[in-house]
Design an enzyme around this catalytic site. Structure first.
Site, PDB file in Angstrom:
ATOM      1  N   LYS A   1      37.825  96.820  27.514  1.00 43.76           N
ATOM      2  CA  LYS A   1      39.104  97.548  27.497  1.00 43.76           C
ATOM      3  C   LYS A   1      38.912  98.986  27.021  1.00 43.76           C
ATOM      4  O   LYS A   1      39.513  99.917  27.563  1.00 43.76           O
ATOM      5  CB  LYS A   1      40.102  96.815  26.583  1.00 43.76           C
TER       6      LYS A   1
ATOM      7  N   TYR B   1      38.328  72.120  22.649  1.00 51.09           N
ATOM      8  CA  TYR B   1      36.915  72.525  22.713  1.00 51.09           C
ATOM      9  C   TYR B   1      36.210  72.113  21.415  1.00 51.09           C
ATOM     10  O   TYR B   1      35.095  71.574  21.431  1.00 51.09           O
ATOM     11  CB  TYR B   1      36.883  74.040  22.930  1.00 51.09           C
TER      12      TYR B   1
ATOM     13  N   LYS C   1      34.725  86.682  25.584  1.00 51.26           N
ATOM     14  CA  LYS C   1      35.177  86.551  24.199  1.00 51.26           C
ATOM     15  C   LYS C   1      35.588  87.922  23.675  1.00 51.26           C
ATOM     16  O   LYS C   1      35.319  88.945  24.303  1.00 51.26           O
ATOM     17  CB  LYS C   1      34.067  85.952  23.360  1.00 51.26           C
TER      18      LYS C   1
ATOM     19  N   ARG D   1      38.433  82.537   9.907  1.00 47.39           N
ATOM     20  CA  ARG D   1      37.231  81.700   9.826  1.00 47.39           C
ATOM     21  C   ARG D   1      36.391  82.285   8.715  1.00 47.39           C
ATOM     22  O   ARG D   1      36.108  83.474   8.691  1.00 47.39           O
ATOM     23  CB  ARG D   1      36.427  81.787  11.111  1.00 47.39           C
TER      24      ARG D   1
ATOM     25  N   SER E   1      29.758  74.539  17.634  1.00 44.62           N
ATOM     26  CA  SER E   1      30.547  75.763  17.418  1.00 44.62           C
ATOM     27  C   SER E   1      31.325  75.667  16.110  1.00 44.62           C
ATOM     28  O   SER E   1      31.716  74.559  15.691  1.00 44.62           O
ATOM     29  CB  SER E   1      31.534  75.911  18.581  1.00 44.62           C
TER      30      SER E   1
ATOM     31  N   GLY F   1      34.471  79.427  27.341  1.00 43.69           N
ATOM     32  CA  GLY F   1      34.873  80.827  27.408  1.00 43.69           C
ATOM     33  C   GLY F   1      35.596  81.194  26.137  1.00 43.69           C
ATOM     34  O   GLY F   1      35.558  80.438  25.159  1.00 43.69           O
TER      35      GLY F   1
HETATM   36  P1  NAD Z   1      27.842  80.717  28.920  1.00 46.97           P
HETATM   37  O1  NAD Z   1      29.095  80.310  29.602  1.00 46.97           O
HETATM   38  O2  NAD Z   1      27.351  82.111  29.143  1.00 46.97           O
HETATM   39  O3  NAD Z   1      26.661  79.708  29.302  1.00 46.97           O
HETATM   40  C1  NAD Z   1      26.900  78.354  29.516  1.00 46.97           C
HETATM   41  C2  NAD Z   1      26.165  77.960  30.784  1.00 46.97           C
HETATM   42  O4  NAD Z   1      26.404  76.579  31.049  1.00 46.97           O
HETATM   43  C3  NAD Z   1      26.638  78.744  32.028  1.00 46.97           C
HETATM   44  O5  NAD Z   1      25.571  79.461  32.614  1.00 46.97           O
HETATM   45  C4  NAD Z   1      27.151  77.654  32.950  1.00 46.97           C
HETATM   46  O6  NAD Z   1      26.883  77.882  34.323  1.00 46.97           O
HETATM   47  C5  NAD Z   1      26.410  76.434  32.453  1.00 46.97           C
HETATM   48  N1  NAD Z   1      27.064  75.205  32.894  1.00 46.97           N
HETATM   49  C6  NAD Z   1      28.393  74.929  32.875  1.00 46.97           C
HETATM   50  N2  NAD Z   1      28.620  73.739  33.456  1.00 46.97           N
HETATM   51  C7  NAD Z   1      27.407  73.267  33.857  1.00 46.97           C
HETATM   52  C8  NAD Z   1      27.005  72.096  34.520  1.00 46.97           C
HETATM   53  N3  NAD Z   1      27.886  71.154  34.901  1.00 46.97           N
HETATM   54  N4  NAD Z   1      25.685  71.927  34.776  1.00 46.97           N
HETATM   55  C9  NAD Z   1      24.766  72.868  34.416  1.00 46.97           C
HETATM   56  N5  NAD Z   1      25.103  74.012  33.779  1.00 46.97           N
HETATM   57  C10 NAD Z   1      26.419  74.201  33.507  1.00 46.97           C
HETATM   58  O7  NAD Z   1      28.055  80.426  27.378  1.00 46.97           O
HETATM   59  P2  NAD Z   1      27.201  80.871  26.109  1.00 46.97           P
HETATM   60  O8  NAD Z   1      28.000  81.867  25.373  1.00 46.97           O
HETATM   61  O9  NAD Z   1      25.819  81.205  26.498  1.00 46.97           O
HETATM   62  O10 NAD Z   1      27.243  79.510  25.255  1.00 46.97           O
HETATM   63  C11 NAD Z   1      26.127  78.628  25.176  1.00 46.97           C
HETATM   64  C12 NAD Z   1      26.466  77.456  24.258  1.00 46.97           C
HETATM   65  O11 NAD Z   1      26.832  77.955  22.969  1.00 46.97           O
HETATM   66  C13 NAD Z   1      27.638  76.603  24.724  1.00 46.97           C
HETATM   67  O12 NAD Z   1      27.418  75.270  24.378  1.00 46.97           O
HETATM   68  C14 NAD Z   1      28.787  77.143  23.907  1.00 46.97           C
HETATM   69  O13 NAD Z   1      29.814  76.196  23.767  1.00 46.97           O
HETATM   70  C15 NAD Z   1      28.095  77.448  22.601  1.00 46.97           C
HETATM   71  N6  NAD Z   1      28.807  78.460  21.794  1.00 46.97           N
HETATM   72  C16 NAD Z   1      28.892  79.754  22.218  1.00 46.97           C
HETATM   73  C17 NAD Z   1      29.549  80.693  21.444  1.00 46.97           C
HETATM   74  C18 NAD Z   1      29.670  82.146  21.855  1.00 46.97           C
HETATM   75  O14 NAD Z   1      30.291  82.928  21.144  1.00 46.97           O
HETATM   76  N7  NAD Z   1      29.105  82.568  22.972  1.00 46.97           N
HETATM   77  C19 NAD Z   1      30.128  80.300  20.220  1.00 46.97           C
HETATM   78  C20 NAD Z   1      30.031  78.971  19.820  1.00 46.97           C
HETATM   79  C21 NAD Z   1      29.342  78.058  20.601  1.00 46.97           C
END
Ligand code: NAD
Length: 313
Positions: free
Chosen positions: A190, A139, A182, A273, A111, A71
């Site tokens: 908001k 994280y 985020k 960043r 990330s 998150g």
């Molecule tokens: P998100 O939270 O919308 O999606 C992540 C998904 O993983 C969720 O649907 C969740 O249910 C699933 N998940 C969590 N635990 C699980 C489990 N035990 N088994 C199966 N599924 C599980 O996040 P996102 O924004 O789509 O991010 C996707 C990837 O990108 C992640 O690895 C995140 O760390 C990375 N990331 C995202 C951002 C961003 O800004 N959104 C930035 C950097 C990295």
């Protein structure tokens, strides 16, 4: 497509289906905002090694690993143990299962949180500057460990591993409320919730510098990187740097509202960043959506969610 019940995975699955791939999605939950575009959706807890094997039954050429317990800054600072435990289990079990299933190409979503804190105006960090490592939060440490685990499995089992370090990404169908959202989605919410001339709360003094990637741009970058020969972890982001105050101004302008900011204490995260996108650009990547354009596509969606929630209250 692991994690395709979430924001980026759902968008990526949709693009791959449009491009003609047969896609199986897996997640612990179904997508919240729109039906999955994938041909098959498997509900599975990917912390469990047997479940990781189950979702790969049938044989797959490529695996995209985007499942994570994650998150925004509020969540990252309050759920350190859950992040360290759940994500390391998902990542190690998924690459182990992919090796056993003889998957030939494995994409892992890391990330820019793996980088250290920076002073505003510091020169860009390149991918190699991740070391010596000093991520700002747990994280980021878990992501760095999992990058290394994925690469080690790749070397041992001859898997073409591709690792992207995502910048903060935003767009429709992203988490917009509940504590995991985020900054771009939180600010959109908001601003949508206040009347013209109203006040919103922002963590910190608003001077922290960030850049934000629109989800369609990120999907472009993931597909370019995965299809390429590049084995090193690779930044994917938008080179437009803005302060949090400028992000608020952009959202307010798109919403057509005048908004005052009340700065309050909160988990701001790093001060700045500023990292290089030269490697992904060499593969042909170019961010298509300036912040203003991406917010123009995101704000109406968040505002519609806010309105729908108000009507059901
Ligand atoms: P998100 O939270 O919308 O999606 C992540 C998904 O993983 C969720 O649907 C969740 O249910 C699933 N998940 C969590 N635990 C699980 C489990 N035990 N088994 C199966 N599924 C599980 O996040 P996102 O924004 O789509 O991010 C996707 C990837 O990108 C992640 O690895 C995140 O760390 C990375 N990331 C995202 C951002 C961003 O800004 N959104 C930035 C950097 C990295």
């Amino acid at each position: 497509m692991c994690g395709a019940g979430g924001f980026i995975g759902a968008h990526l699955a949709r693009r791959l289906v449009e491009d003609g791939y047969w896609v199986r999605s897996a997640d612990i939950k179904e997508p919240e905002f729109a039906p999955s575009a994938a041909h098959d959706f498997v509900v599975a807890d990917l912390r469990d090694r047997d479940e990781c094997g189950r979702v790969l039954e049938g044989g797959f050429d490529e695996v995209y690993q985007l499942a994570a317990d994650m998150g925004g800054m509020g969540f990252i600072h309050s759920a350190e143990c859950e992040i360290m435990r759940n994500n390391v289990l998902i990542n190690i079990n998924m690459i182990d299962a992919a090796a056993a299933a003889k998957v030939s190409r494995f994409f892992y979503s890391s990330s820019v949180c793996i980088y250290r804190d920076m002073a505003i105006g510091e020169p860009e960090l390149t991918e190699e500057d991740a070391y010596p490592a000093m991520p700002d939060n747990e994280y980021g440490w878990e992501k760095l460990y999992s990058e290394r685990a994925v690469m080690a499995y790749g070397r041992r089992h001859g898997i073409a591993t591709r690792i992207a370090r995502f910048q903060t990404t935003y767009g429709p169908e992203g988490t917009w409320t509940g504590g995991r959202e985020k900054a771009p989605a939180a600010i959109c919410r908001k601003v949508a919730e206040v009347d013209d001339g109203g006040e919103i709360e922002v963590w910190g003094d608003g001077s922290a510098v960030r850049s934000y990637t629109y989800v369609d741009d990120l999907v472009d970058g993931i597909l370019l990187l995965t299809a390429s020969d590049r084995e090193e972890p690779t930044n994917i982001g938008n080179p437009e740097y803005v302060s949090v105050n400028e992000l608020v101004a952009t959202v307010a302008a798109v919403a057509g509202k005048t908004v005052r900011i009340s700065h309050i204490d909160g988990p701001v995260g790093v001060q700045s960043r500023n990292f290089s996108n030269a490697a992904i650009e060499q593969l042909g990547f170019s961010a298509r959506f300036p912040l203003r354009d991406g917010i123009a596509r995101t704000y109406p969606w968040v505002a519609a969610q806010v309105e729908a929630a108000r009507l059901t209250r």
